[in-house]
Design an enzyme around this catalytic site. Structure first.
Site, PDB file in Angstrom:
ATOM      1  N   HIS A   1      -1.605   5.951 -23.834  1.00 43.01           N
ATOM      2  CA  HIS A   1      -0.540   6.833 -23.338  1.00 43.01           C
ATOM      3  C   HIS A   1      -0.599   8.148 -24.105  1.00 43.01           C
ATOM      4  CE1 HIS A   1       3.286   7.762 -21.386  1.00 43.01           C
ATOM      5  NE2 HIS A   1       3.682   8.282 -22.543  1.00 43.01           N
TER       6      HIS A   1
ATOM      7  N   ASP B   1       6.318   1.743 -20.707  1.00 41.99           N
ATOM      8  CA  ASP B   1       5.779   2.308 -21.953  1.00 41.99           C
ATOM      9  C   ASP B   1       6.613   1.901 -23.164  1.00 41.99           C
ATOM     10  OD1 ASP B   1       5.164   5.446 -20.205  1.00 41.99           O
ATOM     11  OD2 ASP B   1       4.003   3.591 -20.227  1.00 41.99           O
TER      12      ASP B   1
ATOM     13  N   CYS C   1      -7.781   1.073  35.492  1.00 43.02           N
ATOM     14  CA  CYS C   1      -8.093   2.224  36.346  1.00 43.02           C
ATOM     15  C   CYS C   1      -9.244   1.940  37.304  1.00 43.02           C
ATOM     16  CB  CYS C   1      -8.391   3.454  35.494  1.00 43.02           C
ATOM     17  SG  CYS C   1      -9.640   3.189  34.244  1.00 43.02           S
TER      18      CYS C   1
END
Length: 914
Positions: free
Chosen positions: A106, A142, A673
Site C-alpha cells: 500500500h 487496509d 421473412c
C-alpha cells in the site's frame, strides 16, 4: 515458498520477476482480463515463463465468493498470497487460505491514508513524509497488521508521478520482496495498526476533483499537485496573472502559487504562460524526461527540421520498422511507459503521442468500469441479467425525461420489465457519439486487424453467454429456446466471427486505364467506411437481424446506431453490454429502443447518418427510402416483405417434401421473412401431401418456449396475433378451405394454432399477401403445366425467396432459373449460411445481408488517379519507383530472356506500397 501473485500493472510485473530471482516458485498469477487484446504486463511476463495465468473478471458476485474461481485458486497450492497492486476485491476465503496468509503493498504510511488514492491524499494533505506499507491482509480496508514500512521525504514540488517514480515504485518492489524474505525466514512481524492518526479518504476522480479556492496558497498548491493523476481537475479559475513564467494565482492568505501548465478537457496541454494568448496551438510544455521523446522522434524523422505538436509520424515518412524503433526507444528512456505498436498507430501526431505517454506514465489510461442497472430473473435454471436502459457512447443511460415502456413476455402476456423509451434528443446524442467515435476516436484510427480482433472477442463473449442470450430471446420474442440457441444466437455468433475475418481483407483494385502507358498514370480504388450507419431491425429474429447487419458494418470500420424493434429490445441491450466488455470503444455501438415513428424516422432524416440498413415491411421500407433521399441522399439497403412460392412436383421425394414444406411455413412460428407464403402442389399428389401435412401438424406440441419438447411457441406480440386471426377469417370468407387451425389457442399468452388452407385461388387475399405467421397456403396446379405454375408463382410484387421439389434435375434447373427471387431452394428450404449473400428484389427490397456482398454495402469506393513521375529507373538490374517502399519482382521464366532486357513470356507481379 509456493507463492500466488494476485494483481496487475508494471509494479506487479517487477515484484513477480524479483520473487522468481529470489528462488520462490510462483504457482499462479491472478490478474485482470486482457484489455483491447493486450494482456496486462504481469500476465505477459508470467505467460512467457510458462507460469499458469488466471484472468478472472471478478472473484465475487453479490458479495459472495464465486466458487469456481476459488476452486481454481486453491488448486495451485499456494503457501502465500502476494498482492503487489490489485484493483479487484479478493474474498476472505482466498485471503486466509494459504498457510502464511496474504500480504499487500500500500503506497502510504498506514494507518494514514487508507483507501485507493493514497498517493494523492499524501500530497493533498501536505504530508512531509510519505512512503509505503506492506501489511497482512484482513477483512478490513487496509487495516491489517503491519509487516514492513519504508518512508521518504515529500519534496515541496513532488507530484504523484515524481514521488511514485523516485521512491514508491523502485523501493516498493524491493520492500515487497524483502517482506516475503522475512516470511520465508520466519522473522516477519505482525504489528497492530494504531487507531490514532488513522485516516480514510475517497477515490480521487473527475467528479470530486473540484477545487475550493478559499484556502491558503500552500493548500491550493497541494490540492493541484495531488490531483495530477486525475484526468481533469476542475478549475473554475479565480483572478490571476499570466506572466512569462506561468499563471500566478492567489490564496486567501495573500500568498501566491505559480501554475506552469494547463490541460484542457480535450486533453490539450499548454504552457500556462500562453493562456489567453492568440492562437490555440501553443507548444506543449514538457518535462525533461518527456523532452527525450521529442529527441527520439527527431532522430527517426531526420527529414523533419523541427518536431512540432502537429507533426504526424507517418505523414513525415515513418514506416513500420520505425514504429518498432520508437516503441523500444521510449522503453529505454522510461521503463515504466510500456507501449505497444498499436499505441503509435492510434496516436500519430506528436501531441497525441506525448499525451498518451504521459497518461501511461501516470497510470491514467484505465477505462471506467461499465455500470449496468440489471433486471435479474431466475428462469430456465439460470439467473439472467438484462440491461434495460438506452446504450449511448459506451454507457447505459435513461431516456430523456426518464420515459419508459413495458416489454411483454408473449408466453403469458406479463411484463418482463420497464425499458427506456428513446426520444429525438437521445437519437441526436447517439448519432453525435457515433460520429465522434468514427472521426476522432480510436476506432477510426484502428488498423483492420485490430478491429477484427475486437469483433472476434465480441463473438467469444456472445458464445460464453449464449444460454443467457437464448433465454432472453425466448421470453422477449417467444422463440423456442432450442431454436433460439441454435439459430437466433448460434448464427449470430457465426456471423460476427465470419465478418471479423473479413476486416483485413477489404480491399480495392488497380485499374489499367487507357492512359496507364505510356503516360504513366496509375488508377486504383479503395473501399472506405461510410461513417455513421443506422440500423433498424424487426422483431422476428431480434439478435440475428442485429448480427447480420451490424457485423458487416463494424468490419468495414463504421460506427452504428441501432434501433431494435420496440417489442423485442432486450437481446440488443445485452449485446451492447457484451460489446462494451469486449473492448469496443465508446460510441462505436449505440442501441436505442423506441418507436419507429420517432426513432426510426429521426435516423432516416438525420444529416450525419450516411447509411441506413432496414429489415421490415415493404410499406415502411418505402417510407424510409423516401426520407433518406430527401434528407441527405443517404445510402439504403432494404430487406422487405415476401410471398415466397414453393413448387412441389409429383416426382418429388414425398416425405422430404412434406418435412421441408412444413419447415418452410412453420419454422420460427412462421415469423420468417423467407417463409413459403404459398405452396403450389401438383394435382396428382395434392391430396396425399395435404393428408401427410395435417398428420404432422397434429403432432406438433404448442407450449412454453423454454420447454425443450416444445415445437411451436407463442406469436411475438398481441397485435400480430390479432392480425393472424383476421387473416384467416378473410381466407375463409373468400372461399378457401380451412383444413386445420386458424384460431388462437385458448391459454394465456399469444399462441396461434398452426394453420393449413387448401383450394386457394390466385385472386384471393391470402394468395397474394404475406401472413408472417404459421399459415400454410396450398394451391393446386395441373400436371405438365410447368410454365403456367411458373407464371402463377412469379405473379407477385415480391422476390425474396422461392423453392422447388423434384427429382428431375433438368426440371429443377429449368424452374429455378425462371423463378424471380433472390434465393432459390432446390429440394430443401430455409438453408442460410453466413458466407452466402441473402436478399431479394422487386418489392422485397435491394442490397444483401451476409457474405462478401454485405460489407460492400457498408463501404464507399474511392477512386484515385496518380500521375507517376520518372516512374521506372534502372539500377542494378532492378526496376524501382521513386516512391515505392516495397515491391516484389519475379525470376524470368525458364527458356525466356531476362525481364531486364524487355523481352519475356508471361507476366510478373509488382507490389507497390505508397
Amino acid at each position: 515458498m509456493r507463492i500466488a501473485v494476485i494483481g496487475q500493472s508494471l509494479f506487479g510485473q517487477e515484484v513477480y520477476k524479483e520473487l522468481r530471482k529470489d528462488g520462490h516458485t510462483i504457482v499462479g498469477v491472478f490478474t485482470i482480463p486482457d484489455k483491447d487484446g493486450k494482456a496486462d504486463p504481469l500476465a505477459t511476463e508470467a505467460e512467457k515463463d510458462g507460469v499458469p495465468v488466471f484472468k478472472f473478471p471478478r472473484w465475487r458476485l453479490k458479495g459472495q465468493a464465486i466458487q469456481e474461481v476459488v476452486t481454481q485458486y486453491k488448486a495451485t497450492g499456494a503457501e502465500l498470497n502476494v498482492l503487489p497492486f490489485c484493483s479487484q476485491f479478493i474474498p476472505m476465503e482466498v485471503i486466509d487460505h494459504p498457510r502464511h496468509g496474504s500480504i499487500i503493498y500500500h503506497p502510504s504510511l498506514l494507518p494514514r491514508h487508507r483507501g485507493a488514492s493514497a498517493i494523492n491524499w499524501t500530497l493533498i494533505h501536505g504530508d512531509k513524509k510519505g512512503g509505503f506499507t506492506v501489511f497482512w491482509a484482513d477483512d478490513g480496508l487496509d487495516t491489517g497488521p503491519i509487516l514492513l514500512q519504508r518512508e521518504c521525504d515529500v519534496e515541496p514540488n513532488d507530484t504523484v508521478n515524481t514521488i511514485y517514480k523516485r521512491f514508491l515504485f523502485p523501493e516498493g518492489v524491493k520492500g515487497t520482496v524483502e517482506a516475503v524474505r522475512l516470511i520465508a525466514e520466519g522473522k516477519a512481524p505482525k504489528i497492530t495498526q494504531p487507531a490514532e492518526g488513522a485516516t480514510y479518504e475517497c477515490i480521487q476522480k473527475k467528479d470530486n476533483a473540484k477545487i475550493d479556492w478559499n484556502q491558503s496558497a500552500e493548500a491550493l498548491h497541494n490540492w493541484i499537485r495531488g490531483n495530477d493523476k486525475v484526468p481533469v481537475l476542475h478549475l473554475s479559475l479565480q483572478p490571476g496573472i499570466v506572466t512569462k513564467s506561468g499563471l500566478v494565482l492567489f490564496g486567501n492568505d495573500g500568498k501566491t502559487l505559480l501554475v506552469k501548465n494547463l490541460q484542457f478537457e480535450d486533453g490539450k496541454m499548454i504552457a500556462a504562460a500562453q493562456y489567453f494568448r492568440s492562437g490555440s496551438s501553443a507548444a506543449v510544455e514538457l518535462t525533461e524526461e518527456e523532452k527525450t521523446f521529442a529527441a527520439v522522434w527527431q532522430s527517426i524523422l531526420s527529414n523533419v527540421s523541427q518536431i512540432e505538436d502537429s507533426t504526424d509520424f507517418f505523414k513525415s515518412g515513418a514506416a513500420s520498422m520505425d514504429v518498432v524503433r520508437l516503441v523500444e526507444e521510449v522503453k529505454l528512456r522510461a521503463s515504466s511507459c510500456q507501449l505497444q505498436n498499436e499505441d503509435v498507430y492510434m496516436n500519430t501526431t506528436f501531441q497525441d503521442f506525448i499525451q498518451m505517454c504521459v497518461r501511461k506514465l501516470r497510470g491514467e489510461d484505465d477505462e471506467e468500469e461499465l455500470v449496468v442497472d440489471y433486471v435479474e430473473k431466475n428462469i430456465n435454471n439460470m439467473t439472467i441479467k438484462m440491461p434495460h436502459q438506452l446504450f449511448i457512447n459506451g454507457e447505459f443511460v435513461d431516456a430523456e425525461g426518464g420515459k419508459t415502456y413495458k416489454t411483454i413476455n408473449p408466453t403469458d402476456g406479463t411484463a418482463i420489465c420497464d425499458v427506456s423509451l428513446a426520444q429525438i434528443s437521445d437519437v441526436d446524442r447517439a448519432v453525435a457519439a457515433a460520429k465522434e467515435a468514427f472521426e476522432e476516436g480510436e476506432w477510426g484510427k484502428m488498423n483492420p486487424r485490430d478491429r477484427g480482433r475486437l469483433i472476434y472477442r465480441l463473438a467469444d463473449l456472445m458464445e460464453e453467454h449464449q444460454e443467457e442470450l437464448a433465454t432472453i430471446e425466448a421470453i422477449d420474442s417467444g422463440a423456442v429456446y432450442t431454436l433460439a440457441l441454435k439459430t437466433h444466437v448460434g448464427m449470430s455468433i457465426q456471423t460476427f466471427r465470419y465478418f471479423a475475418g473479413w476486416c483485413d481483407k477489404i480491399q480495392g483494385s488497380t485499374i489499367p486505364i487507357n492512359q496507364a502507358r505510356p503516360n504513366r498514370n496509375l488508377t486504383f480504388t479503395k473501399k472506405e467506411p461510410m461513417g455513421v450507419c443506422a440500423i433498424v431491425i424487426p422483431w422476428n429474429y431480434p439478435l440475428m437481424m442485429l448480427a447480420w447487419k451490424t457485423a458487416a458494418c463494424l468490419a468495414a470500420g463504421n460506427t452504428v446506431v441501432l434501433k431494435p424493434a420496440q417489442v423485442t429490445p432486450l437481446t440488443a441491450l445485452k449485446f451492447a453490454e457484451l460489446a462494451a466488455r469486449a473492448g469496443l470503444p465508446k460510441g462505436v455501438i449505440n442501441i436505442l429502443p423506441g418507436s419507429g415513428a420517432l426513432v426510426g424516422q429521426r435516423l432516416s432524416d438525420h444529416p450525419d447518418v450516411r447509411k441506413l440498413g432496414f429489415t421490415g415491411s415493404t410499406e415502411i421500407g418505402k417510407h424510409i427510402m423516401k426520407s433518406c433521399a430527401v434528407s441527405n441522399v443517404k445510402k439504403v439497403s432494404l430487406e422487405l416483405g415476401g410471398k415466397s412460392p414453393l413448387i412441389i412436383f409429383s416426382d418429388c421425394e414425398m416425405d422430404k417434401a412434406v418435412r421441408m414444406g412444413m419447415s418452410s411455413v412453420f419454422f420460427n412460428k412462421g415469423e420468417n421473412c423467407i417463409a413459403a407464403g404459398r405452396l403450389f402442389v401438383e394435382d396428382s399428389i395434392h391430396d396425399l401431401f395435404v393428408q401427410k401435412v395435417v398428420e404432422e401438424v397434429k403432432k406438433m406440441k404448442i407450449g412454453d418456449p423454454l420447454d425443450r419438447s416444445t415445437d411451436h411457441g407463442p406469436q411475438n406480440h398481441k397485435a400480430h396475433l390479432d392480425k393472424l386471426v383476421e387473416y384467416c377469417q378473410t381466407g375463409v370468407k373468400e372461399g378457401a378451405t380451412l383444413v386445420c387451425g386458424g384460431r388462437q389457442v385458448q391459454r394465456p399468452g399469444f399462441f396461434f394454432e398452426p394453420t393449413v388452407f387448401t383450394d386457394v385461388q390466385d385472386h384471393m387475399y391470402i394468395a397474394k399477401e404475406e401472413s408472417f405467421g404459421p399459415v400454410m397456403i396450398i394451391s393446386k396446379f395441373k400436371s405438365g403445366e410447368v410454365d403456367d405454375v411458373l407464371r402463377r408463382a412469379n405473379a407477385t410484387e415480391y422476390g425474396l425467396a422461392s423453392g422447388v421439389f423434384t427429382r428431375d434435375i433438368s426440371k429443377a434447373l429449368y424452374v429455378s432459373e425462371r423463378l424471380n427471387a433472390g434465393t432459390v431452394f432446390v429440394n430443401t428450404y430455409n438453408k442460410t449460411d453466413v458466407a452466402a449473400p441473402f436478399g431479394g428484389f422487386k418489392q422485397s427490397g435491394f442490397g444483401k445481408d451476409l457474405g462478401k456482398a454485405n460489407y460492400c454495402f457498408y463501404c464507399v469506393d474511392v477512386l484515385f488517379h496518380v500521375k507517376k513521375h520518372k516512374f521506372f529507373k534502372k539500377r542494378k538490374n532492378i526496376y524501382y519507383s521513386t516512391y515505392v517502399k516495397t515491391f516484389s519482382h519475379t525470376t524470368p521464366a525458364v527458356g525466356t530472356k531476362s525481364c531486364l532486357e524487355g523481352k519475356w513470356a508471361g507476366s510478373y507481379i509488382a507490389l507497390f506500397t505508397m
